[in-house]
Design an enzyme around this catalytic site. Structure first.
Site, short mmCIF file in Angstrom:
data_model
loop_
_atom_site.label_atom_id
_atom_site.label_comp_id
_atom_site.label_asym_id
_atom_site.label_seq_id
_atom_site.Cartn_x
_atom_site.Cartn_y
_atom_site.Cartn_z
N HIS A 125 22.28 -0.63 32.89
CA HIS A 125 23.40 0.67 32.24
C HIS A 125 24.36 -0.30 32.16
CE1 HIS A 125 26.23 4.45 33.01
NE2 HIS A 125 25.59 4.99 33.41
N ASP A 182 20.96 -1.67 41.85
CA ASP A 182 21.85 -0.69 40.74
C ASP A 182 20.07 1.06 41.01
OD1 ASP A 182 22.48 1.73 39.77
OD2 ASP A 182 22.97 0.52 37.68
N GLN A 209 18.38 5.08 39.91
CA GLN A 209 17.91 6.21 39.39
C GLN A 209 16.81 6.41 40.54
OE1 GLN A 209 17.63 8.31 37.25
NE2 GLN A 209 19.83 7.47 36.02
N LYS A 221 22.98 12.35 41.03
CA LYS A 221 22.08 12.58 40.84
C LYS A 221 20.73 12.83 41.77
CE LYS A 221 23.93 8.26 37.48
NZ LYS A 221 23.64 9.55 36.43
N CYS A 262 24.21 5.31 28.20
CA CYS A 262 25.69 4.19 28.61
C CYS A 262 24.36 3.12 28.76
CB CYS A 262 25.61 4.88 29.88
SG CYS A 262 27.39 5.95 29.89
#
Lengths: 480, 134
Positions: A194, A271, A274, A297, A438
């Site tokens: 991302h 990261d 998700q 999220k 993104c």
């Protein structure tokens, strides 16, 4: 731990020896050992599966199936009653919300937690010597404790509240990065990243004259692990990569990559934007050094998110922003900084959002993250299957197996721009993302300027996917 | 489902007018919409009398942006620059003849915004309101 072991294919002494992408595949092998019931450390592995005969479980997914573990399936119909947005009418039906990878919907308990702070104990934190101030501080710090427990942080002082994963990564780049990256040093990223895990490192590389290198992906959007090993031989200072791709859904073999990066002397930032909302995550088990995620999220309010980092790293890092809260003593020409994590929380934080994130974590914990993952895996398998069969000519991106991907399905209808797809689906009350999500370099790699993306959450149902398939067929007819 | 995608727009999308390249264009301007990845390259031949003698575009993008470019190039072909200068954002939205949501407006306006940049040295554009047309 078994889950950290190197597996088939790549000979450590000769990383080019494997021609396939073993590390991405072999996390899916049946019967992969996990160290007892608590070892959710590597969620890549701890993905159980319901028994055969589940209506959602297409046979095509079977060859990759890990050891069978019976899980009580989530009941999304009951879950949807907790999300007031489903009461809104979109042409006689609720929204088919398929954009959870952008931000999740919010359950009533989160909304009420935010309201509770704003209506009953509104006060700043760590300041007021009065009841509401103490209540606000207690709720804010309790949320930190919950978030820490949720992601397996050994110490709640390792949780820094930020607005989102972007801010978490920028914080690490601007503090640890600027202090530790020098001229000629290498930072290894991947083609999946991302923009939030790319641009902050471009800042550091430009300022310090450091190099950025990228692990390529294969045709199914999986990292080419041999290439990663080759890059590790350049002795990078840092490896930063996504746990789950927001563009094509790939679940990366985090623990395995962390072990190899550490063996090469690099620190690792993951990261988790998700991953945290969708599967069990245990940062201690992953053994990474930094882990970033967004609360919004994960059913939490916008403005909530967290950075986890090992305490000794946080203590050695310079502060990010200066101001109130991050100080212990201030004189006209010098300052003694506060302890971690407050050293990194200058100014009044988003107190309501942090408290809301605490409620979101409670909600997800009550559901059980292993069940959440299983629910979304089944939905993903169902979506891959019904889209491929129900929409002739549709191009699907990313890993073919739902075991290898989070609840993210990106696609294109040949001859129709994804923005047109999204606009037409919107008219049916179906919310999908269209664009590059993104991840422009990933889309360049895919050879597409844009894709459409459906992504799932705890409240997603097969009916949402059926509506998507029917909507796409209508789009096809219009453009035929 | 299809009021935004009326037949004329789909027809322009499937068979865009003036799609292609000019050999020696007097003006070349690229435009893009980073949100969608829409890209447009506009090429113009302008004769000695200040007339748009030839116009062509290439690019890729959604139906709205491609139809808009197709219609706009039809609109300016053969026109004097003094006439072209009067074309505003509202004109292209009127030409499309559809209700466009704010999120899709950038797609509709890519062509006219690119044209304005292409001719900014040659044309004094008529003032346009700051407000984007609804």
């Amino acid at each position: 731990m078994a889950i950290g072991e190197r597996r088939t294919g790549a000979d450590p002494a000769n990383p080019r020896s494997g021609t396939t992408i073993p590390a991405a595949l072999d996390i899916l092998e049946p019967g992969t050992a996990v160290d007892g019931p608590d070892a959710v450390a590597d969620c890549d592995v701890a993905v159980p599966r319901t028994g055969a005969g589940t209506a959602l479980d297409p046979a095509s997914d079977a060859p990759d199936a890990p050891a069978a573990v019976e899980l009580d399936p989530l009941d999304p119909v009951a879950i949807r009653r907790d999300f007031p947005v489903f009461e809104r009418d979109f042409g006689g039906r609720p929204v088919a919300y398929l954009d959870t990878a952008a931000t999740s919907l919010k359950p009533r308990s989160v909304i009420e937690a935010v309201d509770g702070y704003n209506t009953r104990y509104t006060a700043n934190v760590h300041r007021g010597i009065y009841r509401m101030g103490e209540e606000a501080t207690a709720a804010y710090e309790a949320a930190r404790e919950k978030v820490g427990r949720f992601i397996g942080a050994p110490d709640r002082h390792e949780i820094v509240f930020v607005r989102n994963a972007t801010e978490a990564i920028n914080l690490v780049a601007a503090t640890w990065g600027r202090k530790n990256i020098g001229a000629g040093d290498t930072i290894v990223l991947t083609e999946l990243e991302h923009h939030s895990n790319l641009v902050p490192w471009q800042f550091v590389a430009q300022e310090k004259d450091a190099d950025l290198e990228f692990v390529p992906i294969d045709a199914q959007g999986r990292l080419v692990q041999d290439a990663f090993d080759a890059l590790l031989r350049t002795k990078p200072k840092l490896v930063a990569f996504t746990h789950v791709s927001n563009g094509v859904g790939t679940i990366n073999p985090v623990r395995d990559m962390v072990d190899r990066a550490h063996a090469a002397g690099a620190l690792v930032l993951v990261d988790g934007a998700q991953a945290v909302p969708h599967m069990p995550v245990n940062v201690a088990g992953l053994d990474c050094d930094f882990y970033a995620f967004s609360g919004h999220k994960a059913l939490g309010p916008t403005g909530s998110g967290a950075l986890w980092a090992r305490r000794e790293l946080l203590e050695a890092m310079p502060p990010y922003m200066g101001g109130g809260e991050m100080i212990r003593e201030v004189h006209l020409r010098s300052t003694v900084y506060n302890d971690v994590p407050w050293k990194f929380e200058a100014g009044t934080p988003d107190i309501a959002a942090a408290i809301g994130l605490g409620a979101a974590v409670d909600y997800l914990t009550a559901l059980g993250m292993d069940r959440v993952r299983e629910h979304e895996r089944l939905l993903t398998a169902y979506a891959l299957d019904t889209l491929a069969r129900g929409v002739p000519g549709l191009t699907l991106y990313g890993p073919r197996s739902a075991y290898q991907r989070g609840g993210v399905v990106s696609f294109n209808l040949p001859g129709v721009h994804p923005h047109d797809v999204a606009t037409l689906l919107d008219r049916e009350g179906i919310a999908v993302r269209a664009g590059h999500h993104c991840t422009q370099p990933l889309h360049e790699r895919l050879g597409e300027a844009a894709t459409a993306r459906a992504s799932f959450g705890v409240y997603s149902t097969t009916d949402d996917i059926d509506r998507l398939v029917a909507g796409l067929r209508k789009v096809q007819q219009l453009f035929a | 489902m299809d009021d935004l995608y009326r037949a004329e727009i789909l027809e322009h999308y499937r068979h865009p007018h003036n799609f292609g390249s000019l050999d020696h264009p007097d003006v070349v301007q690229e435009g893009s919409n980073p949100l969608c990845g829409d890209r447009l390259t506009l090429m113009l031949d302008i004769d000695e009398q200040g007339r748009v003698d030839e116009v062509a575009f290439t690019g890729r993008g959604c139906a709205i942006s491609q139809a808009s470019a197709s219609m706009l190039t039809d609109l300016i072909r053969g026109k004097q620059l003094s006439e072209v200068a009067k074309i505003g954002r509202k004109d292209i939205v009127d030409e499309l003849g559809i209700e466009i949501s704010p999120a899709r407006l950038k797609c509709a306006l890519l062509s006219v915004d690119t044209l304005r940049r292409a001719l900014e040295d040659r044309v004094t554009w008529q003032a346009e309101t700051e407000e984007e047309p609804a």
